[in-house]
Design an enzyme around this catalytic site. Structure first.
Site, PDB file in Angstrom:
ATOM      1  N   GLY A  52       6.064  15.004  10.361  1.00  0.00           N
ATOM      2  CA  GLY A  52       6.721  14.093   9.416  1.00  0.00           C
ATOM      3  C   GLY A  52       6.006  13.957   8.091  1.00  0.00           C
ATOM      4  O   GLY A  52       6.560  13.378   7.158  1.00  0.00           O
ATOM      5  N   CYS A  80      40.244  22.713  18.566  1.00  0.00           N
ATOM      6  CA  CYS A  80      39.669  22.961  19.891  1.00  0.00           C
ATOM      7  C   CYS A  80      39.705  21.722  20.790  1.00  0.00           C
ATOM      8  O   CYS A  80      39.318  21.789  21.947  1.00  0.00           O
ATOM      9  CB  CYS A  80      38.240  23.488  19.782  1.00  0.00           C
ATOM     10  SG  CYS A  80      37.021  22.213  19.446  1.00  0.00           S
TER      11      CYS A  80
END
Lengths: 371, 259, 286
Positions: free
Chosen positions: C29, C241
């Site tokens: 991070g 879908c």
């Protein structure tokens, strides 16, 4: 239906072909050659070399041709090429005192040793369109000057009397080899050497506006052009293994030193201070602007107050001076962002629905808005 | 936290600006629940002293020992920056003369009060908001104005908001820099009254720097008088104001009496 | 393009970038400054991601490039072509087959696996930037872990809107330490950041920063206990879908404002359709 943004490979290839055709323009008009651009668009070439940080007039001219005359695009081409070049070392500092001058003026003295040399300047031209240029033809020959003698820098005269601050000593952190902005990330606060480097390749328009803002009072530093000189200087490289200094050749540079007021303090008598600009190629607007911005950025070192003006804010200036960074980030907003936009769309719809529910449940409160 | 130790112990604190003396050799103890006033004209060194104690300025010499909750007395000047910042948002508070220096003008009153809570780990929106409302009430700001920005408040309200923002984490030591400066006299009186109430209720210790003797008479238990960077007289507030010994203090007191 | 080195960058530059990546992996991070090079594509087009990908690529890698979740958007095509040309690596559109995936604005729907690398293109790496514009100040705030300001923004959102009004580039805290900008992915994707088996690398070219989330690292989206983080999407199923759990693009289909919703992840959608799933607009045809 849903193929518009998912253009794919063929669309890109076609766009490139179209671009090539548009670049050429009307095929019945003769094509520009790179030497023509280099010789006749010399100031555009100079700007591309300066902000592209690569002294190569032919490549700069080629880049201008390829970019259809968009100078920032041309600078970008040069930068992207430059970044792939190997780096052998750094040159010795160029000595602008030994410059073969083509232009040199001082605004602070009527005359100076070596003289005022106007050179090829627009300064006193009347800005009337010259329709004769629309027709082809050779210009009248310019008279040749006798060879110019050595030209000591104007700042040195003030220096001798102690009227101007001595040239600030280079920061030990910046001892040779000098920091290289293109090889190490810019970290703040930045030393003056690094600041000058960033300004030298910064956008001319950005520096012009910043310098102008400081003249109008946003971080005012009362500048005079102590000296502006343009000419060729020798670039030399030391090869310590051989104990040799080799001259690589000469380049044109523009140097500007401003003389700025400084009130002094209890411990220091009043003295003039310096702002400095050095740009590759013939680029005096940029060099002057750079010297004003450099001087304004030195407020802390000279014990001045920050007025919060943009030109005094080193982080603001350095983080926004590079036009390749700026234009990339600015223009990237035209790339697809529909995933982010979709999430915002849903959020705004939800917030509006919630607000609507809330309103319909409540007794209207007319007072609230009036307060 | 022992009753025997002073909460704050300043020892031979000195700071100069080149050849000019900011403050020199200042020493004093501040006991839990005690309020000390530092008075003097502008340029007397009182603001330099305050800035050195509160960590805004690095003194040249001396010690500022604070009785920390966890580890007892520690020299604040030798703490690491994270430790000092932690102290500054938990046990210490600083009330600036200009509320704009102590408030975030771009966010709501509630966020201003809640910031210190969030900075020390509060993560429950409802509780943060409830505490902010409670504190707004305590400084006499209507709770329904919680979502307004400080800009919409009067000067006196802004100053009270700054106090709420500072006191919400229950600090033990409050530094105040001319807290009533720039306010109208009637607004000053209300603010002083409010501050006196809060200091007594919460058992706060405070260091108040001011040129206004009325402020210290109302709030301070003890007084230090500064001139040219030096402490020229100190003692109980009433004693110093009613029976000043040093010529400078006499001048200061008489000038205020004439007003 | 034989005149350029494998994957365009010279080996020295790649080593420099790999060192930055290693540091980033070691300090999850944390934004590692790196000497970002000028690339032959504009800043903002993914120069950071491209440099990270170039530094990671090996000749036997299989590369997938997506933009907005799709393999066929123009910039994804352009970047894929760049590496085909300069590194001659195999490319794929299948998430599961790729060894390196460079992405802009999405995390694929299919779970990633160990050994994969997901490279994000990052415009503004600093999560505190819009609260505090100064780099010098934000670096200090990270160093001292002073993140109160971040929650201050979330507090103001709730006070004004009744909920946290950040829908993408939603800030996270990595491994309990650094607050990080996950790049402008929709917050729908945030949960996929955490405990991910793949290595996640973030490259910001213009801002000269690289940061990382190593495999199986905890990534928490900032929130309040009583206003917890919620991953949201359009309340529809894909019209092609039929998936009601994937992130959707909204497409306006005619002047009357009719619209359809389809998966933003084209590989996900295609795979489902190939497997026989149907949506509202494909049901009849199937």
């Amino acid at each position: 239906m849903y193929v518009a943004v998912k253009g794919g490979e063929r669309a890109i290839d076609n766009a490139h072909a179209f671009l090539a055709e548009a670049r050429r323009g009307d095929p019945t008009v003769p094509e520009l050659t790179v030497p023509q651009i280099r010789e006749q668009m010399a100031l555009a070439v100079a700007r591309v070399m300066a902000e592209g940080s690569l002294y190569d007039a032919d490549l700069a001219a080629l880049a201008i041709k390829q970019a259809r005359g968009d100078l920032i695009e041309a600078i970008f081409l040069i930068r992207a090429y430059r970044t792939t070049l190997p780096r052998f070392g750094s040159s010795r500092p160029v000595d602008t005192g030994t410059m073969a001058v083509v232009r040199r003026v001082s605004a602070t003295f009527k005359d100076v040793p070596g003289g005022q040399v106007l050179g090829p300047t627009f300064d006193y031209t009347h800005r009337l369109l010259d329709f004769a240029l629309a027709a082809e033809g050779a210009p009248p020959k310019a008279p040749k000057a006798e060879t110019l003698g050595p030209m000591p820098r104007v700042g040195e005269h003030l220096d001798r009397e102690g009227l101007i601050e001595p040239e600030p000593a280079p920061d030990p952190a910046c001892a040779p080899p000098p920091p290289d902005l293109t090889r190490t990330p810019l970290e703040l606060p930045a030393e003056r050497a690094l600041r000058l480097q960033a300004l030298a390749r910064g956008d001319e328009g950005f520096l012009l506006s910043l310098a102008y803002s400081s003249q109008r009072g946003y971080g005012r530093t009362h500048p005079f052009v102590g000296e502006l000189r343009i000419g060729e200087v020798m670039v030399e490289v030391e090869i310590p293994e051989l104990g040799l200094t080799i001259a690589l050749g000469s380049i044109t540079v523009t140097e500007c030193e401003t003389v700025n007021q400084f009130t002094g303090s209890k411990t220091q008598p009043a003295q003039f201070t310096r702002g400095y600009g050095l740009v590759m190629g013939h680029s005096e607007r940029k060099a002057i602007a750079m010297s004003l911005v450099d001087r304004a950025l030195r407020w802390q070192e000279l014990g001045e107050e920050s007025t919060g003006a943009p030109v005094q804010d080193a982080e603001f200036v350095l983080m926004h001076a590079d036009n390749i960074q700026a234009t990339g980030f600015l223009e990237h907003i035209k790339l697809p962002h529909y995933v982010d936009f979709q999430s915002e769309l849903e959020l705004v719809r939800r917030l509006r629905a919630a607000a609507h529910d809330h309103e319909s449940k409540q007794v209207p409160e007319g007072q609230e808005a009036a307060e | 936290m022992s009753e025997q130790a002073p909460l704050l112990s300043v020892r031979e604190l000195s700071k100069s600006y080149g050849a000019r003396r900011g403050c020199a050799d200042v020493s004093f103890d501040l006991w839990p629940g005690e309020v000390i006033g530092i008075v003097g004209e502008s340029g007397s060194g009182k603001s330099t002293l305050l800035a050195c104690m509160a960590g805004y300025l690095a003194p040249d010499a001396g010690a500022v020992v604070f009785d920390t909750r966890a580890e007892g007395p520690r020299d604040v000047l030798s703490m690491s920056e994270p430790e000092r910042r932690m102290l500054a948002r938990t046990d210490w508070a600083f009330v600036h003369q200009n509320p704009r220096d102590g408030l975030r003008m771009g966010v709501s009153a509630g966020a201003n009060v809640g910031e210190r809570l969030m900075a020390v780990g509060a993560r429950h929106y409802g509780q943060i908001r409830a505490q902010a409302e409670d504190w707004l009430e305590r400084v006499e700001i209507a709770a329904e104005r919680i979502d307004e920005r400080p800009r919409q408040f009067s000067g006196g309200m802004q100053q009270r908001l700054q106090i709420a923002r500072n006191l919400v984490t229950g600090p033990r030591l409050v530094f105040m820099d001319e807290p009533t400066g720039g306010l109208d006299v009637s607004v000053q009186a209300r603010l002083l009254d409010l501050m006196r109430g809060l200091v007594r209720q919460m058992g706060l210790s405070a260091v108040i720097v001011t040129h206004d003797l009325a402020v210290v008479r109302l709030l301070a238990d003890r007084l230090m008088v500064m001139k040219d960077g030096l402490v020229v007289e100190e003692g109980l507030t009433d004693q110093v104001l009613d029976d000043p010994q040093h010529a400078y203090t006499q001048l200061l007191v008489s000038s205020v009496l004439q007003v | 393009m034989n005149d350029y080195n494998f994957a365009y960058l010279d080996e020295g530059t790649k080593r420099m970038i790999r060192r930055a990546i290693l540091k980033a992996v070691a300090v999850p991070g944390y934004q590692v400054p790196f000497a970002s090079r000028e690339m032959p594509m504009p800043y903002g087009w993914g120069t950071g991601g491209v440099q990270v990908t170039a530094a990671c690529l090996r000749p036997d890698d299989r590369l997938k490039v997506i933009d907005q979740g799709a393999d066929d958007t123009t910039n994804a095509v352009s970047i894929r072509k760049f590496f085909q040309r300069t590194a001659r690596v195999a490319t794929t559109e299948r998430t599961g087959d790729a060894t390196i995936i460079q992405t802009r604005h999405r995390i694929p729907e299919a779970p990633l696996s160990e050994g994969q690398i997901l490279v994000y293109q990052v415009p503004i790496p600093e999560p505190l930037r819009f609260l505090e514009p100064r780099e010098t100040e934000t670096r200090r705030m990270h160093a001292l872990q002073e993140y109160g300001l971040m929650h201050l923004k979330l507090y103001e959102d709730i006070a004004r809107h009744g909920e946290i009004a950040t829908s993408y580039a939603y800030p996270v805290q990595v491994s309990g330490r650094y607050v990080m900008d996950p790049s402008p992915i929709p917050k729908f994707d945030n949960p996929k950041l955490s405990n991910c088996p793949a290595l996640q690398l973030f490259g910001a070219g213009r801002e000269q920063r690289i940061y990382a989330v190593p495999p199986y690292t905890q990534v928490i989206s900032l929130d309040f206990e009583d206003h917890p983080f919620v991953a949201t999407k359009a309340p529809h199923a894909c019209d092609l879908c039929g998936d009601d759990g994937s992130y959707l693009d909204e497409v306006i289909t005619d002047d009357a404002g009719r619209r359809m919703f389809i998966c933003s992840d084209t590989d996900h959608c295609n795979s489902r359709r190939a497997a026989g799933h149907v949506g509202a607009l494909t049901g009849d045809a199937a």
